[in-house]
Design an enzyme around this catalytic site. Structure first.
Site, PDB file in Angstrom:
ATOM      1  N   ASP A 102      40.165  44.142 -29.181  1.00 28.14           N
ATOM      2  CA  ASP A 102      40.384  44.695 -27.843  1.00 28.14           C
ATOM      3  C   ASP A 102      41.874  44.717 -27.492  1.00 28.14           C
ATOM      4  O   ASP A 102      42.590  43.735 -27.723  1.00 28.14           O
ATOM      5  CB  ASP A 102      39.631  43.806 -26.839  1.00 28.14           C
ATOM      6  CG  ASP A 102      39.576  44.393 -25.440  1.00 28.14           C
ATOM      7  OD1 ASP A 102      38.992  45.469 -25.287  1.00 28.14           O
ATOM      8  OD2 ASP A 102      40.121  43.767 -24.511  1.00 28.14           O
ATOM      9  N   ASP A 154      33.300  42.212 -31.159  1.00 23.71           N
ATOM     10  CA  ASP A 154      34.423  42.560 -30.303  1.00 23.71           C
ATOM     11  C   ASP A 154      35.262  41.298 -30.160  1.00 23.71           C
ATOM     12  O   ASP A 154      34.745  40.221 -29.883  1.00 23.71           O
ATOM     13  CB  ASP A 154      33.893  42.993 -28.920  1.00 23.71           C
ATOM     14  CG  ASP A 154      34.726  44.091 -28.306  1.00 23.71           C
ATOM     15  OD1 ASP A 154      35.953  43.916 -28.261  1.00 23.71           O
ATOM     16  OD2 ASP A 154      34.152  45.106 -27.875  1.00 23.71           O
ATOM     17  N   GLU A 168      41.970  48.373 -30.997  1.00 24.68           N
ATOM     18  CA  GLU A 168      42.032  49.319 -29.884  1.00 24.68           C
ATOM     19  C   GLU A 168      43.505  49.407 -29.493  1.00 24.68           C
ATOM     20  O   GLU A 168      44.075  48.463 -28.958  1.00 24.68           O
ATOM     21  CB  GLU A 168      41.197  48.830 -28.698  1.00 24.68           C
ATOM     22  CG  GLU A 168      41.086  49.890 -27.613  1.00 24.68           C
ATOM     23  CD  GLU A 168      40.756  49.328 -26.242  1.00 24.68           C
ATOM     24  OE1 GLU A 168      40.246  50.086 -25.403  1.00 24.68           O
ATOM     25  OE2 GLU A 168      41.001  48.140 -25.990  1.00 24.68           O
ATOM     26  N   HIS A 188      32.153  52.642 -24.403  1.00 28.55           N
ATOM     27  CA  HIS A 188      31.713  52.039 -23.139  1.00 28.55           C
ATOM     28  C   HIS A 188      32.732  52.208 -22.004  1.00 28.55           C
ATOM     29  O   HIS A 188      32.465  51.771 -20.884  1.00 28.55           O
ATOM     30  CB  HIS A 188      31.448  50.552 -23.370  1.00 28.55           C
ATOM     31  CG  HIS A 188      32.712  49.813 -23.719  1.00 28.55           C
ATOM     32  ND1 HIS A 188      33.391  50.044 -24.898  1.00 28.55           N
ATOM     33  CD2 HIS A 188      33.434  48.909 -23.040  1.00 28.55           C
ATOM     34  CE1 HIS A 188      34.485  49.291 -24.912  1.00 28.55           C
ATOM     35  NE2 HIS A 188      34.534  48.587 -23.804  1.00 28.55           N
ATOM     36  N   ASP A 189      33.888  52.770 -22.297  1.00 26.08           N
ATOM     37  CA  ASP A 189      34.893  53.002 -21.249  1.00 26.08           C
ATOM     38  C   ASP A 189      35.008  54.477 -20.881  1.00 26.08           C
ATOM     39  O   ASP A 189      35.779  54.840 -19.993  1.00 26.08           O
ATOM     40  CB  ASP A 189      36.290  52.562 -21.731  1.00 26.08           C
ATOM     41  CG  ASP A 189      36.414  51.066 -21.929  1.00 26.08           C
ATOM     42  OD1 ASP A 189      35.662  50.310 -21.276  1.00 26.08           O
ATOM     43  OD2 ASP A 189      37.259  50.659 -22.743  1.00 26.08           O
ATOM     44  N   ASP A 195      19.822  42.028 -24.088  1.00 26.19           N
ATOM     45  CA  ASP A 195      20.069  40.755 -24.768  1.00 26.19           C
ATOM     46  C   ASP A 195      19.962  40.905 -26.281  1.00 26.19           C
ATOM     47  O   ASP A 195      19.592  41.971 -26.788  1.00 26.19           O
ATOM     48  CB  ASP A 195      19.100  39.685 -24.248  1.00 26.19           C
ATOM     49  CG  ASP A 195      17.667  40.212 -24.173  1.00 26.19           C
ATOM     50  OD1 ASP A 195      17.165  40.662 -25.214  1.00 26.19           O
ATOM     51  OD2 ASP A 195      17.069  40.222 -23.074  1.00 26.19           O
ATOM     52  N   ASN A 203      13.425  40.030 -22.415  1.00 24.71           N
ATOM     53  CA  ASN A 203      12.679  39.055 -21.611  1.00 24.71           C
ATOM     54  C   ASN A 203      12.520  39.481 -20.155  1.00 24.71           C
ATOM     55  O   ASN A 203      12.194  38.671 -19.294  1.00 24.71           O
ATOM     56  CB  ASN A 203      13.354  37.681 -21.700  1.00 24.71           C
ATOM     57  CG  ASN A 203      14.778  37.727 -21.167  1.00 24.71           C
ATOM     58  OD1 ASN A 203      15.350  38.812 -20.996  1.00 24.71           O
ATOM     59  ND2 ASN A 203      15.344  36.577 -20.894  1.00 24.71           N
ATOM     60  N   ASP A 237      16.349  45.011 -23.050  1.00 24.19           N
ATOM     61  CA  ASP A 237      16.076  43.740 -22.369  1.00 24.19           C
ATOM     62  C   ASP A 237      14.750  43.170 -22.872  1.00 24.19           C
ATOM     63  O   ASP A 237      13.691  43.666 -22.517  1.00 24.19           O
ATOM     64  CB  ASP A 237      16.029  44.027 -20.854  1.00 24.19           C
ATOM     65  CG  ASP A 237      15.644  42.802 -20.052  1.00 24.19           C
ATOM     66  OD1 ASP A 237      15.715  41.681 -20.592  1.00 24.19           O
ATOM     67  OD2 ASP A 237      15.278  42.973 -18.864  1.00 24.19           O
TER      68      ASP A 237
END
Ligand code: ISL
Ligand code: CA
Length: 566
Positions: free
Chosen positions: A213, A110, A267, A341-342, A41, A35, A33
């Protein structure tokens, strides 16, 4: 970069750079992050490119950064040509691409085109006006019983029915994921043109490929009839690997990818080896690689992650054997991954250890998959051995999926019986989504303010700063694996010969071509074991080991991994 359009049979359209790639997956919301608003980000990613370069990866798969209401953390896209403002702007993306390319790192975006967000302009128009041309961009059907019941009994991936009624009408729209993710109607040629337009937009900007995806869901059987009810995913025979999947993928290939040096990795949820072979057969020109989930399903029943079953190494071996050999037969290319991430985090999974033997067992499991044939992926934090979150309160979990399932448990005794609360937490996707642990400060160096999801308190001792300082950290071990891969062409193209095939504790393989041979030996046992056959390697050069030195050639310490040059 635009390169010349190749003829159909010239499969060298690609430089096939993806066969040399070591890909790092970034989940932007949780990476860095810049900011201090609590959300990762693009500028944050840019600030960490030197770190990725030091690790040695040469490509990044970036989870979605497009504009989105974030019902599914960006897998619900409301504008494909705009960046989600808290992540940054298109200008930031251009800088990111340039900075990555400067460091020899390619960017894979992605691509989420099975569905859009319900906030996408197309969907809004479709709902506003039943005669709008956008109506046919989605799958909208009249409900049964004058709209009282959905068009059929299909259910989706997040533990809900797959249809949502459109207010003040008898119609329903199909959503295989959350309600805010209406499925696109790929039968409509206009939808396919829109997808091509999105692809070109990003390829012209300089991206190097796409991770597609749930790409195996884009074609649906058109009868939309009831299907035989199953515990999860009723209707999957109608919406997984539908009748026109190959045709649609080839169309994208012909009309878009042939003009660029881009790669695709699909995927492929629930596709068999035979189906996957068709998808990645280079002659068919559909996809370059696929993600198959047989490995991450070795500790559950029938691909349902809530139905935990005890891990057996033999099952894992069987999967590797099947896919390594299977794709080789058609000259197809494998992807190699254990986290994303899953998925829950690795420590403690597949017989590894989350406590005192975490480091050594993480190095072992890294060795077990990394040097197989294919392109290895590393998910952010995997390289420092990040662990599951172990949050005890439901409110600390943020993912739509776990909230849906916990809700279902409340209302359906059967679900409550089948899905144990503890298991639901352990397999929650949020485990992989806690902030990246850069250092041991309050918010782990991810941010200076409280992040959107809690930091794992073990940032005290699991963090990048510490990993970079310590010579024998998991990070440095990955670095060594990456170097072995880069410096030994046999890892790219050599044959894979399995060793210790019937052993229940040791997974081992040799990579061999006419010039060289490399042997990987990994013990999945948490206890010392002896293997006489190791005697054979006594004169071989040891390239890498997760213990300081080897005292006894035939004894493997808990989770020992050795890589020999033969
Ligand atoms: O995560 C899963 C189960 O916990 C999978 O079934 C997952 O939903 C499936 O692999 C599809 O995943 C992809 O598409 C989803 C998105 O939520 C996932 O993050 C993404 O990887 C919908 O776009
Ligand atoms: Ca931010």
């Amino acid at each position: 970069m635009v390169i010349k359009k190749y003829a159909y049979n010239e499969i060298m359209r690609h430089t096939m750079w993806y066969k040399e790639a070591i890909i790092y997956q970034i989940y932007p919301r949780s990476f860095c992050d810049s900011n201090n608003d609590g959300i990762g980000d693009i500028k944050g990613i840019i600030s960490k490119l030197d770190y990725l370069q030091e690790l040695g990866v040469n490509a990044v798969w970036l989870s979605p950064i497009y504009d989105s209401p974030q019902e599914d953390n960006g897998y619900d896209i409301s504008d494909y040509k705009k960046v989600y403002p808290p992540f940054g702007t298109l200008e930031d993306m251009k800088i990111l691409i340039a900075e990555m390319h400067k460091r020899g790192i390619k960017l894979i975006m992605d691509l989420v085109v099975n569905h859009t967000s319900s906030e996408h302009q197309w969907f809004k128009e479709a709902l506003l006006d039943p005669s709008s041309p956008y109506r046919d961009y989605y799958i909208i059907k009249k409900g049964r019983k004058n709209g009282k019941k959905p068009p059929n009994n299909w259910s989706g991936f997040f533990g809900e029915g797959a249809w949502e009624r459109i207010p003040n009408s008898e119609d329903y729209y199909l959503h295989l994921f959350a309600k805010g993710q209406p499925d696109l109607n790929w039968e409509n040629p206009k939808v396919r043109e829109e997808v091509k337009d999105i692809l070109r937009f990003w390829l012209e900007m300089g991206v190097d490929g796409f991770r597609c995806d749930v790409i195996t869901l884009i074609s649906k059987k058109q009868d939309f009839k009831n299907r035989f009810p199953t515990i999860a995913l009723t209707g999957k025979d109608a919406y997984v690997m539908g009748p026109r999947i190959h045709e649609f993928l080839h169309e994208l290939y012909e009309d878009v990818y042939t003009n660029y040096d881009a790669m695709t990795v699909g995927e492929t949820v629930m596709s068999s080896l035979e189906e996957a072979k068709m998808l990645v057969d280079p002659k068919r020109q559909e996809l370059d690689m696929i993600f198959n989930f047989d490995i991450t399903d070795t500790d559950n029943i029938m691909g349902v992650k809530y139905l935990y079953r005890k891990f057996k190494l033999q099952r894992m071996k069987k999967v590797y054997r099947k896919w390594q050999k299977g794709l080789d037969e058609i000259n197809g290319w494998n992807s190699l991954f254990l986290e994303n991430h899953d998925q829950r985090r690795l420590p403690g999974r597949f017989n590894t250890n989350e406590k005192d033997l975490r480091e050594v067992s993480m190095k072992m499991i890294a060795s077990s998959y990394f040097l197989l044939k294919g392109t290895p992926f590393i998910y952010q934090g995997q390289e420092i051995g990040m662990t599951n979150a172990h949050f005890e309160k439901l409110e600390d979990y943020k993912d739509v999926e776990i909230h849906n399932i916990m809700n279902l448990r409340k209302h359906h005794p059967l679900v409550k019986m089948i899905v144990k609360e503890k298991v639901a937490y352990e397999v929650s996707r949020d485990n992989a989504r806690t902030p990246m642990q850069w250092d041991d400060t309050e918010y782990a160096g991810f941010s200076k303010v409280e992040p959107w999801i809690k930091v794992n308190p073990n940032k005290e001792y699991i963090n990048v700063k510490q990993s970079l300082e310590s010579n024998d950290s998991i990070f440095h071990y990955y670095q060594d694996l990456i170097n072995i891969k880069k410096n030994h062409p046999v890892i790219k193209d050599g044959e894979v010969i399995e060793l210790f095939k019937n052993d229940n504790k040791v997974y081992a393989y040799e990579r061999k071509n006419k010039d060289e041979s490399i042997v990987v030996i990994t013990s999945f046992s948490d206890k010392p074991i002896k293997r006489k056959a190791l005697e054979e390697f006594k004169d071989n050069e040891l390239l890498l080991c997760n213990y300081q030195e080897i005292n006894d050639i035939i004894s493997l310490r808990p989770y020992e991994a050795r890589i020999y040059k033969k």
